[in-house]
Design a protein around this motif. Structure first.
Motif, PDB file in Angstrom:
ATOM      1  N   GLY A 217       0.780  -1.229   0.000  1.00 31.15           N
ATOM      2  CA  GLY A 217       0.000   0.000   0.000  1.00 31.15           C
ATOM      3  C   GLY A 217       0.809   1.275   0.000  1.00 31.15           C
ATOM      4  O   GLY A 217       0.258   2.359  -0.103  1.00 31.15           O
ATOM      5  N   ALA A 218       2.121   1.185   0.131  1.00 30.18           N
ATOM      6  CA  ALA A 218       2.935   2.384   0.284  1.00 30.18           C
ATOM      7  C   ALA A 218       3.196   3.106  -1.025  1.00 30.18           C
ATOM      8  O   ALA A 218       3.795   4.167  -1.025  1.00 30.18           O
ATOM      9  N   CYS A 219       2.765   2.527  -2.145  1.00 28.75           N
ATOM     10  CA  CYS A 219       3.055   3.195  -3.409  1.00 28.75           C
ATOM     11  C   CYS A 219       1.988   4.209  -3.789  1.00 28.75           C
ATOM     12  O   CYS A 219       2.157   4.956  -4.749  1.00 28.75           O
ATOM     13  N   ALA A 220       0.858   4.287  -3.054  1.00 30.94           N
ATOM     14  CA  ALA A 220      -0.139   5.321  -3.320  1.00 30.94           C
ATOM     15  C   ALA A 220       0.433   6.683  -2.924  1.00 30.94           C
ATOM     16  O   ALA A 220       1.183   6.783  -1.946  1.00 30.94           O
ATOM     17  N   PRO A 221       0.112   7.761  -3.671  1.00 26.93           N
ATOM     18  CA  PRO A 221       0.733   9.062  -3.384  1.00 26.93           C
ATOM     19  C   PRO A 221       0.637   9.508  -1.927  1.00 26.93           C
ATOM     20  O   PRO A 221       1.629   9.956  -1.351  1.00 26.93           O
ATOM     21  N   ASP A 222      -0.538   9.364  -1.305  1.00 25.74           N
ATOM     22  CA  ASP A 222      -0.678   9.875   0.056  1.00 25.74           C
ATOM     23  C   ASP A 222      -0.100   8.934   1.106  1.00 25.74           C
ATOM     24  O   ASP A 222      -0.212   9.191   2.308  1.00 25.74           O
ATOM     25  N   ALA A 223       0.537   7.851   0.677  1.00 20.94           N
ATOM     26  CA  ALA A 223       1.222   6.945   1.604  1.00 20.94           C
ATOM     27  C   ALA A 223       2.737   7.046   1.480  1.00 20.94           C
ATOM     28  O   ALA A 223       3.461   6.183   1.994  1.00 20.94           O
ATOM     29  N   ARG A 224       3.213   8.093   0.828  1.00 18.51           N
ATOM     30  CA  ARG A 224       4.642   8.211   0.537  1.00 18.51           C
ATOM     31  C   ARG A 224       5.360   9.228   1.426  1.00 18.51           C
ATOM     32  O   ARG A 224       6.508   9.594   1.147  1.00 18.51           O
ATOM     33  N   ASP A 225       4.728   9.706   2.493  1.00 18.87           N
ATOM     34  CA  ASP A 225       5.342  10.780   3.271  1.00 18.87           C
ATOM     35  C   ASP A 225       6.582  10.318   4.034  1.00 18.87           C
ATOM     36  O   ASP A 225       7.550  11.080   4.158  1.00 18.87           O
ATOM     37  N   ALA A 226       6.570   9.109   4.570  1.00 22.92           N
ATOM     38  CA  ALA A 226       7.766   8.618   5.277  1.00 22.92           C
ATOM     39  C   ALA A 226       8.934   8.491   4.304  1.00 22.92           C
ATOM     40  O   ALA A 226      10.074   8.877   4.624  1.00 22.92           O
TER      41      ALA A 226
END
Length: 269
Positions: A217-226
């Motif tokens: 799930g980390a490849c969605a734009p809003d999951a990329r902050d870290a």
């Protein structure tokens, strides 16, 4: 630099802050979280985005700039259009961030020269709807650096003070993910040109591509902050002047860690 998109169609948060009141509240929140600048943009520049009229961009941007400045927040304007840049500076913006580096509007150089504010010159080859076709390089680091310096020469000849210029390698603008990573790995080459450097990596697709095989799930734009914060720390360690991000707190913490790692004592904004 905190990103404030007052647009309905930006790739990550389009529509979330299209309302003036909501945009102002978010800008105030980013300032409280430590943003040194809030960058207000009214036109999406994601790949494939369609242009909007200058009047529409003005109606989106200027009220937000005015209200944030009135509240004491340092504001930059993210625009390719001289008329919008001029209006935003008149409303109190203290920096012009032009993703086209002055190529999209022939009047931009004169506007920047008259405004006497810092000017971010981004590497750019074509408008959003056709930029993908121009992502062809033999030596991306060398070509981006030389093309940026050519822009500085042209702008300087038109009256822009080179002492006010900040360079941005334009991650994602006519770049494939591999090009973006090469540019980040060689930020020292761009810095050696003698200008401050800004990096705008936040939530971009090259980050998603790197994460796609690693974190669910980390490849969605809003999951990329870290992951963006990690890039911010590495960019800070490489000596860039500024990072442009959606999530201010995580990148501020990461930049503080990079400063501490390098033996510098970070100070509050």
């Amino acid at each position: 630099m905190g990103i404030l998109n007052v647009t309905p169609d930006s790739f990550s948060d389009g529509g979330r802050y299209a309302d003036t009141g909501r945009a102002v509240r978010h800008g105030l929140r980013m300032a409280r979280e430590g943003a040194d600048l809030v960058d207000v943009g009214g036109e999406s520049t994601r790949p494939g985005a369609e242009p909007i009229s200058v009047d529409e961009e003005l109606s989106r941007v200027v009220p937000v700039v005015r209200e944030l400045v009135r509240a004491g927040v340092p504001v930059s304007v993210d625009t390719m259009h001289a008329e919008v840049a001029h209006a935003a500076v008149q409303a109190g913006a203290c920096l012009i961030n032009d993703v086209s580096g002055g190529l999209a509007d022939p009047d931009m150089a004169a506007t920047v020269a008259a405004a006497t504010v810092p000017y971010v010159v981004t590497h750019w080859r074509a408008p959003s709807r056709e930029m993908e076709r121009h992502a062809v390089y033999g030596d991306v680091v060398g070509e981006v650096t030389s093309e940026l310096l050519a822009r500085v020469d042209s702008l300087s000849a038109s009256g822009v003070d080179p002492g006010r210029v900040i360079l941005d390698p334009g991650l994602g603008f006519a770049k494939r993910p591999g090009h973006d990573w090469q540019l980040l790995a060689h930020l020292g080459t761009l810095r050696s040109a003698g200008f401050p450097v800004l990096v705008g990596a936040s939530r971009k697709r090259f980050i998603g591509a790197a994460l796609s095989g690693w974190a669910d799930g980390a490849c969605a734009p809003d999951a990329r902050d870290a992951a963006t914060a990690a890039v911010s720390a590495l960019a800070a360690a490489a000596g860039v002047m500024c990072v442009r991000v959606h999530d201010v707190r995580s990148s501020l913490h990461a930049v503080c860690m990079a400063a501490s790692w390098g033996g510098r004592v970070p100070t509050a904004a």
